[in-house]
Design a protein around this motif. Structure first.
Motif, PDB file in Angstrom:
ATOM      1  N   TYR A 123       0.632   3.431  -6.937  1.00  0.00           N
ATOM      2  CA  TYR A 123      -0.024   2.135  -6.730  1.00  0.00           C
ATOM      3  C   TYR A 123       0.986   1.079  -7.134  1.00  0.00           C
ATOM      4  O   TYR A 123       1.162   0.787  -8.323  1.00  0.00           O
ATOM      5  CB  TYR A 123      -1.301   2.026  -7.579  1.00  0.00           C
ATOM      6  CG  TYR A 123      -2.129   0.795  -7.280  1.00  0.00           C
ATOM      7  CD1 TYR A 123      -2.952   0.750  -6.160  1.00  0.00           C
ATOM      8  CD2 TYR A 123      -2.087  -0.312  -8.113  1.00  0.00           C
ATOM      9  CE1 TYR A 123      -3.726  -0.369  -5.874  1.00  0.00           C
ATOM     10  CE2 TYR A 123      -2.855  -1.444  -7.851  1.00  0.00           C
ATOM     11  CZ  TYR A 123      -3.663  -1.462  -6.733  1.00  0.00           C
ATOM     12  OH  TYR A 123      -4.431  -2.573  -6.455  1.00  0.00           O
ATOM     13  N   ALA A 124       1.704   0.557  -6.151  1.00  0.00           N
ATOM     14  CA  ALA A 124       2.788  -0.372  -6.445  1.00  0.00           C
ATOM     15  C   ALA A 124       3.217  -1.089  -5.172  1.00  0.00           C
ATOM     16  O   ALA A 124       2.957  -0.609  -4.069  1.00  0.00           O
ATOM     17  CB  ALA A 124       3.984   0.388  -7.026  1.00  0.00           C
ATOM     18  N   PRO A 125       3.902  -2.225  -5.327  1.00  0.00           N
ATOM     19  CA  PRO A 125       4.448  -2.907  -4.155  1.00  0.00           C
ATOM     20  C   PRO A 125       5.531  -2.051  -3.496  1.00  0.00           C
ATOM     21  O   PRO A 125       6.226  -1.290  -4.173  1.00  0.00           O
ATOM     22  CB  PRO A 125       5.061  -4.192  -4.732  1.00  0.00           C
ATOM     23  CG  PRO A 125       4.476  -4.341  -6.086  1.00  0.00           C
ATOM     24  CD  PRO A 125       4.142  -2.965  -6.558  1.00  0.00           C
ATOM     25  N   ASP A 126       5.665  -2.187  -2.169  1.00  0.00           N
ATOM     26  CA  ASP A 126       6.729  -1.465  -1.482  1.00  0.00           C
ATOM     27  C   ASP A 126       8.023  -2.274  -1.561  1.00  0.00           C
ATOM     28  O   ASP A 126       8.079  -3.318  -2.222  1.00  0.00           O
ATOM     29  CB  ASP A 126       6.320  -1.121  -0.038  1.00  0.00           C
ATOM     30  CG  ASP A 126       6.106  -2.350   0.836  1.00  0.00           C
ATOM     31  OD1 ASP A 126       6.583  -3.462   0.492  1.00  0.00           O
ATOM     32  OD2 ASP A 126       5.458  -2.200   1.890  1.00  0.00           O
ATOM     33  N   THR A 127       9.042  -1.798  -0.883  1.00  0.00           N
ATOM     34  CA  THR A 127      10.344  -2.466  -0.949  1.00  0.00           C
ATOM     35  C   THR A 127      10.572  -3.423   0.218  1.00  0.00           C
ATOM     36  O   THR A 127      11.677  -3.924   0.385  1.00  0.00           O
ATOM     37  CB  THR A 127      11.475  -1.410  -0.959  1.00  0.00           C
ATOM     38  OG1 THR A 127      11.362  -0.604   0.211  1.00  0.00           O
ATOM     39  CG2 THR A 127      11.407  -0.553  -2.209  1.00  0.00           C
ATOM     40  N   SER A 128       9.534  -3.682   1.008  1.00  0.00           N
ATOM     41  CA  SER A 128       9.686  -4.602   2.131  1.00  0.00           C
ATOM     42  C   SER A 128       9.862  -6.041   1.641  1.00  0.00           C
ATOM     43  O   SER A 128       9.608  -6.352   0.468  1.00  0.00           O
ATOM     44  CB  SER A 128       8.462  -4.537   3.056  1.00  0.00           C
ATOM     45  OG  SER A 128       7.351  -5.152   2.438  1.00  0.00           O
ATOM     46  N   ARG A 129      10.247  -6.894   2.546  1.00  0.00           N
ATOM     47  CA  ARG A 129      10.411  -8.312   2.229  1.00  0.00           C
ATOM     48  C   ARG A 129       9.092  -8.908   1.722  1.00  0.00           C
ATOM     49  O   ARG A 129       9.080  -9.772   0.850  1.00  0.00           O
ATOM     50  CB  ARG A 129      10.889  -9.042   3.481  1.00  0.00           C
ATOM     51  CG  ARG A 129      11.060 -10.523   3.324  1.00  0.00           C
ATOM     52  CD  ARG A 129      11.686 -11.129   4.564  1.00  0.00           C
ATOM     53  NE  ARG A 129      11.195 -10.526   5.797  1.00  0.00           N
ATOM     54  CZ  ARG A 129      10.552 -11.199   6.742  1.00  0.00           C
ATOM     55  NH1 ARG A 129      10.335 -12.480   6.618  1.00  0.00           N
ATOM     56  NH2 ARG A 129      10.137 -10.593   7.837  1.00  0.00           N
ATOM     57  N   ASN A 130       7.974  -8.427   2.257  1.00  0.00           N
ATOM     58  CA  ASN A 130       6.653  -8.943   1.866  1.00  0.00           C
ATOM     59  C   ASN A 130       6.107  -8.331   0.586  1.00  0.00           C
ATOM     60  O   ASN A 130       5.086  -8.783   0.079  1.00  0.00           O
ATOM     61  CB  ASN A 130       5.647  -8.716   2.998  1.00  0.00           C
ATOM     62  CG  ASN A 130       5.964  -9.537   4.218  1.00  0.00           C
ATOM     63  OD1 ASN A 130       6.558 -10.607   4.118  1.00  0.00           O
ATOM     64  ND2 ASN A 130       5.585  -9.038   5.372  1.00  0.00           N
ATOM     65  N   LYS A 131       6.758  -7.271   0.090  1.00  0.00           N
ATOM     66  CA  LYS A 131       6.293  -6.585  -1.132  1.00  0.00           C
ATOM     67  C   LYS A 131       4.821  -6.190  -1.002  1.00  0.00           C
ATOM     68  O   LYS A 131       3.996  -6.445  -1.876  1.00  0.00           O
ATOM     69  CB  LYS A 131       6.499  -7.453  -2.376  1.00  0.00           C
ATOM     70  CG  LYS A 131       7.923  -7.877  -2.614  1.00  0.00           C
ATOM     71  CD  LYS A 131       8.769  -6.703  -2.998  1.00  0.00           C
ATOM     72  CE  LYS A 131      10.189  -7.143  -3.324  1.00  0.00           C
ATOM     73  NZ  LYS A 131      11.156  -6.121  -3.045  1.00  0.00           N
TER      74      LYS A 131
END
Length: 179
Positions: A123-131
């Motif tokens: 459960y965490a933000p991804d590494t994309s620009r949008n997080k």
């Protein structure tokens, strides 16, 4: 000539890669990253079952909204005979009636999944620009995994979900149907 794959195919591929090694494992499989056996089923029955799991997940959001109308698909089971073994996947999206309820839907899923036999493994933000906030969970007993991505920057904002099964073996005398 360029060949462009549809979003559902790419999403399913990502989910299969993601879910294959993060807890959706069993003692009846070869390596620690092997996908567990989910039992014996026809492709159609397994597809119906994965769509039922998606409907249950929709209910766990606790938020009014509209799901997309995508259907389940069938894919090969990595490392197994494709004539006998298969997995089902169901990519779909959920659009809350109010965009400000997107966070609530994600939080409710995170809280409700463990109460219904799921283990949240990420459960965490991804590494994309949008997080984008992501949630990955496995249901060891039912042999399903789910990947949820909260896409706030989309128009309209949505939760993007993919439910993936363990490996099914087709019943004796039946063939794996691909759809």
């Amino acid at each position: 000539m360029k060949i462009k794959q549809g979003a559902p195919v790419l999403l399913a591929s990502l989910a299969l890669t993601t879910l294959g090694g993060c807890g959706l494992t069993g003692s009846d499989s070869a390596g620690s990253d092997a996908i567990p056996l989910a039992g014996t089923s026809t492709s159609r029955d397994a597809a119906d079952a994965v769509e039922k799991v998606s409907a249950e997940l929709r209910g766990l959001t606790g938020v009014e909204g509209k799901p997309s109308e995508g259907r389940a698909g069938v894919t090969e089971c990595p490392g197994k005979d494709p004539a006998r073994y298969f997995q089902v996947f169901h990519p779909w999206s959920f659009y809350p009636t109010s965009n400000d309820r997107l966070d609530e839907a994600m939080e409710r899923l995170k809280a409700a999944l463990p109460e219904h036999g799921w283990k949240v493994v990420r459960y965490a933000p991804d590494t994309s620009r949008n997080k984008n906030l992501g949630l990955t969970a496995d249901h060891g007993e039912k042999k399903y995994g789910v990947s949820v991505v909260q896409m706030k920057q989309n128009d309209p904002p949505k939760l993007s979900l993919t439910v993936v099964s363990g490996c099914y073996e087709v019943p004796e005398g039946k063939a794996v149907e691909r759809f």
